[in-house]
Design a protein around this motif. Structure first.
Motif, PDB file in Angstrom:
ATOM      1  N   LEU A 138       0.822  -1.210   0.000  1.00 22.82           N
ATOM      2  CA  LEU A 138       0.000   0.000   0.000  1.00 22.82           C
ATOM      3  C   LEU A 138       0.858   1.263   0.000  1.00 22.82           C
ATOM      4  O   LEU A 138       0.459   2.284  -0.564  1.00 22.82           O
ATOM      5  CB  LEU A 138      -0.957  -0.003   1.186  1.00 22.82           C
ATOM      6  CG  LEU A 138      -2.112  -1.002   1.098  1.00 22.82           C
ATOM      7  CD1 LEU A 138      -2.956  -0.963   2.375  1.00 22.82           C
ATOM      8  CD2 LEU A 138      -2.976  -0.740  -0.115  1.00 22.82           C
ATOM      9  N   SER A 139       2.029   1.211   0.621  1.00 24.05           N
ATOM     10  CA  SER A 139       2.926   2.372   0.602  1.00 24.05           C
ATOM     11  C   SER A 139       3.433   2.642  -0.804  1.00 24.05           C
ATOM     12  O   SER A 139       3.531   3.794  -1.228  1.00 24.05           O
ATOM     13  CB  SER A 139       4.109   2.163   1.546  1.00 24.05           C
ATOM     14  OG  SER A 139       3.673   2.151   2.873  1.00 24.05           O
ATOM     15  N   PHE A 140       3.746   1.577  -1.521  1.00 26.56           N
ATOM     16  CA  PHE A 140       4.190   1.732  -2.907  1.00 26.56           C
ATOM     17  C   PHE A 140       3.089   2.384  -3.738  1.00 26.56           C
ATOM     18  O   PHE A 140       3.340   3.344  -4.487  1.00 26.56           O
ATOM     19  CB  PHE A 140       4.586   0.373  -3.498  1.00 26.56           C
ATOM     20  CG  PHE A 140       5.030   0.449  -4.932  1.00 26.56           C
ATOM     21  CD1 PHE A 140       6.242   1.032  -5.269  1.00 26.56           C
ATOM     22  CD2 PHE A 140       4.226  -0.052  -5.945  1.00 26.56           C
ATOM     23  CE1 PHE A 140       6.652   1.119  -6.586  1.00 26.56           C
ATOM     24  CE2 PHE A 140       4.626   0.027  -7.267  1.00 26.56           C
ATOM     25  CZ  PHE A 140       5.840   0.604  -7.590  1.00 26.56           C
ATOM     26  N   ILE A 141       1.858   1.900  -3.586  1.00 29.56           N
ATOM     27  CA  ILE A 141       0.717   2.486  -4.297  1.00 29.56           C
ATOM     28  C   ILE A 141       0.506   3.927  -3.834  1.00 29.56           C
ATOM     29  O   ILE A 141       0.226   4.819  -4.639  1.00 29.56           O
ATOM     30  CB  ILE A 141      -0.552   1.638  -4.085  1.00 29.56           C
ATOM     31  CG1 ILE A 141      -0.383   0.277  -4.759  1.00 29.56           C
ATOM     32  CG2 ILE A 141      -1.789   2.350  -4.622  1.00 29.56           C
ATOM     33  CD1 ILE A 141      -1.450  -0.733  -4.396  1.00 29.56           C
ATOM     34  N   GLY A 142       0.667   4.162  -2.518  1.00 24.73           N
ATOM     35  CA  GLY A 142       0.511   5.509  -1.970  1.00 24.73           C
ATOM     36  C   GLY A 142       1.531   6.487  -2.523  1.00 24.73           C
ATOM     37  O   GLY A 142       1.216   7.645  -2.790  1.00 24.73           O
ATOM     38  N   ILE A 143       2.755   6.020  -2.709  1.00 26.78           N
ATOM     39  CA  ILE A 143       3.801   6.873  -3.275  1.00 26.78           C
ATOM     40  C   ILE A 143       3.467   7.232  -4.721  1.00 26.78           C
ATOM     41  O   ILE A 143       3.510   8.402  -5.109  1.00 26.78           O
ATOM     42  CB  ILE A 143       5.185   6.193  -3.187  1.00 26.78           C
ATOM     43  CG1 ILE A 143       5.648   6.136  -1.728  1.00 26.78           C
ATOM     44  CG2 ILE A 143       6.214   6.915  -4.059  1.00 26.78           C
ATOM     45  CD1 ILE A 143       6.856   5.243  -1.493  1.00 26.78           C
ATOM     46  N   LEU A 144       3.099   6.224  -5.509  1.00 24.66           N
ATOM     47  CA  LEU A 144       2.776   6.479  -6.916  1.00 24.66           C
ATOM     48  C   LEU A 144       1.556   7.390  -7.056  1.00 24.66           C
ATOM     49  O   LEU A 144       1.578   8.357  -7.827  1.00 24.66           O
ATOM     50  CB  LEU A 144       2.519   5.159  -7.653  1.00 24.66           C
ATOM     51  CG  LEU A 144       3.722   4.236  -7.822  1.00 24.66           C
ATOM     52  CD1 LEU A 144       3.310   2.959  -8.551  1.00 24.66           C
ATOM     53  CD2 LEU A 144       4.851   4.928  -8.561  1.00 24.66           C
ATOM     54  N   SER A 145       0.507   7.099  -6.289  1.00 22.38           N
ATOM     55  CA  SER A 145      -0.689   7.944  -6.400  1.00 22.38           C
ATOM     56  C   SER A 145      -0.430   9.327  -5.811  1.00 22.38           C
ATOM     57  O   SER A 145      -0.928  10.322  -6.329  1.00 22.38           O
ATOM     58  CB  SER A 145      -1.895   7.280  -5.733  1.00 22.38           C
ATOM     59  OG  SER A 145      -1.714   7.164  -4.348  1.00 22.38           O
ATOM     60  N   GLY A 146       0.390   9.410  -4.758  1.00 21.32           N
ATOM     61  CA  GLY A 146       0.735  10.709  -4.179  1.00 21.32           C
ATOM     62  C   GLY A 146       1.471  11.591  -5.168  1.00 21.32           C
ATOM     63  O   GLY A 146       1.217  12.796  -5.259  1.00 21.32           O
ATOM     64  N   ILE A 147       2.365  10.990  -5.936  1.00 25.39           N
ATOM     65  CA  ILE A 147       3.088  11.751  -6.961  1.00 25.39           C
ATOM     66  C   ILE A 147       2.104  12.243  -8.034  1.00 25.39           C
ATOM     67  O   ILE A 147       2.126  13.415  -8.422  1.00 25.39           O
ATOM     68  CB  ILE A 147       4.220  10.905  -7.589  1.00 25.39           C
ATOM     69  CG1 ILE A 147       5.334  10.684  -6.544  1.00 25.39           C
ATOM     70  CG2 ILE A 147       4.773  11.561  -8.853  1.00 25.39           C
ATOM     71  CD1 ILE A 147       6.382   9.664  -6.958  1.00 25.39           C
ATOM     72  N   ALA A 148       1.235  11.336  -8.501  1.00 19.72           N
ATOM     73  CA  ALA A 148       0.263  11.708  -9.537  1.00 19.72           C
ATOM     74  C   ALA A 148      -0.698  12.789  -9.035  1.00 19.72           C
ATOM     75  O   ALA A 148      -0.968  13.771  -9.740  1.00 19.72           O
ATOM     76  CB  ALA A 148      -0.518  10.474  -9.997  1.00 19.72           C
ATOM     77  N   ILE A 149      -1.178  12.634  -7.809  1.00 24.63           N
ATOM     78  CA  ILE A 149      -2.091  13.617  -7.216  1.00 24.63           C
ATOM     79  C   ILE A 149      -1.369  14.956  -7.048  1.00 24.63           C
ATOM     80  O   ILE A 149      -1.927  16.016  -7.306  1.00 24.63           O
ATOM     81  CB  ILE A 149      -2.634  13.116  -5.860  1.00 24.63           C
ATOM     82  CG1 ILE A 149      -3.456  11.840  -6.030  1.00 24.63           C
ATOM     83  CG2 ILE A 149      -3.427  14.197  -5.141  1.00 24.63           C
ATOM     84  CD1 ILE A 149      -4.674  11.944  -6.868  1.00 24.63           C
ATOM     85  N   GLY A 150      -0.118  14.903  -6.617  1.00 26.26           N
ATOM     86  CA  GLY A 150       0.666  16.125  -6.437  1.00 26.26           C
ATOM     87  C   GLY A 150       0.887  16.870  -7.741  1.00 26.26           C
ATOM     88  O   GLY A 150       0.802  18.099  -7.794  1.00 26.26           O
ATOM     89  N   ILE A 151       1.152  16.122  -8.814  1.00 28.02           N
ATOM     90  CA  ILE A 151       1.335  16.753 -10.121  1.00 28.02           C
ATOM     91  C   ILE A 151       0.031  17.411 -10.561  1.00 28.02           C
ATOM     92  O   ILE A 151       0.024  18.558 -11.029  1.00 28.02           O
ATOM     93  CB  ILE A 151       1.836  15.722 -11.160  1.00 28.02           C
ATOM     94  CG1 ILE A 151       3.284  15.310 -10.827  1.00 28.02           C
ATOM     95  CG2 ILE A 151       1.732  16.271 -12.578  1.00 28.02           C
ATOM     96  CD1 ILE A 151       3.793  14.124 -11.623  1.00 28.02           C
ATOM     97  N   ALA A 152      -1.078  16.687 -10.413  1.00 27.03           N
ATOM     98  CA  ALA A 152      -2.381  17.239 -10.798  1.00 27.03           C
ATOM     99  C   ALA A 152      -2.726  18.466  -9.950  1.00 27.03           C
ATOM    100  O   ALA A 152      -3.192  19.487 -10.478  1.00 27.03           O
ATOM    101  CB  ALA A 152      -3.466  16.180 -10.659  1.00 27.03           C
ATOM    102  N   ALA A 153      -2.495  18.373  -8.641  1.00 23.14           N
ATOM    103  CA  ALA A 153      -2.799  19.502  -7.754  1.00 23.14           C
ATOM    104  C   ALA A 153      -1.926  20.705  -8.083  1.00 23.14           C
ATOM    105  O   ALA A 153      -2.404  21.844  -8.059  1.00 23.14           O
ATOM    106  CB  ALA A 153      -2.616  19.090  -6.293  1.00 23.14           C
TER     107      ALA A 153
END
Length: 178
Positions: A141-156
């Protein structure tokens, strides 16, 4: 920003967060090895509000999103998981943001939120299951969290730049009309 404009902005962000949460809940996530994993798209709104509003306003948006998304299609268990993840994520994002923009970008703030959201949910799952074995999901879940966090951060980051541009445009237009 006047009080009325701030309240309207909060309402708009909260409404967007609720809609995004409901849409995300309807989309199946392809990672079978991590049950319950989601992208956390509503964190786009949390990131934007962290950078454009006061802390208590951001917390209010999160609370509104949690309650309304639960009332519109959730259950007590989804509320518990979402609340634990959202609150821990918010606290972590807020603390990381306090390091300053020279040290951590919005992408880093979002990534911290993505990881901590999973930690919060796993803590609730561990409590409900009565076992800390649930925490064995944390690496995946941390790996998924890192990837989605990066994507969300770019979008934000992209949206935040456009929100600032629009705000500047409307303020300039308002100044010309006076």
């Amino acid at each position: 920003m006047t009080k009325n404009k701030r309240l309207i902005y909060i309402a708009l962000l909260a409404a967007q967060a609720v809609v995004i949460s409901l849409l995300e809940r309807a989309i199946p996530f392809p990672f079978a090895f991590a049950p319950g994993a989601k992208l956390g798209l509503a964190n786009i709104i949390t990131c934007i509000s962290l950078y454009t509003l006061r802390t208590k306003d951001t917390l209010m948006i999160i609370c509104i999103r949690l309650v309304l998304a639960t009332l519109l299609g959730g259950s007590l268990s989804t509320f518990l998981y979402s609340a634990a993840g959202a609150i821990l994520s918010f606290l972590g994002m807020w603390l990381v943001q306090k390091l300053g923009p020279k040290r951590v970008s919005i992408i880093g703030v979002s990534t911290a939120g993505g990881i901590l959201h999973n930690v919060g949910q796993l803590m609730v799952a561990s409590f409900i299951a009565g076992s800390w074995n649930v925490m064995l999901y944390l690496p995946a879940l941390s790996f998924i969290g890192i990837l989605s966090g990066i994507a969300i951060g770019i979008a934000a980051n992209y949206l935040l730049q456009n929100v600032q541009t629009l705000r500047n445009f409307f303020e300039a237009k308002q100044a010309l009309n006076k």
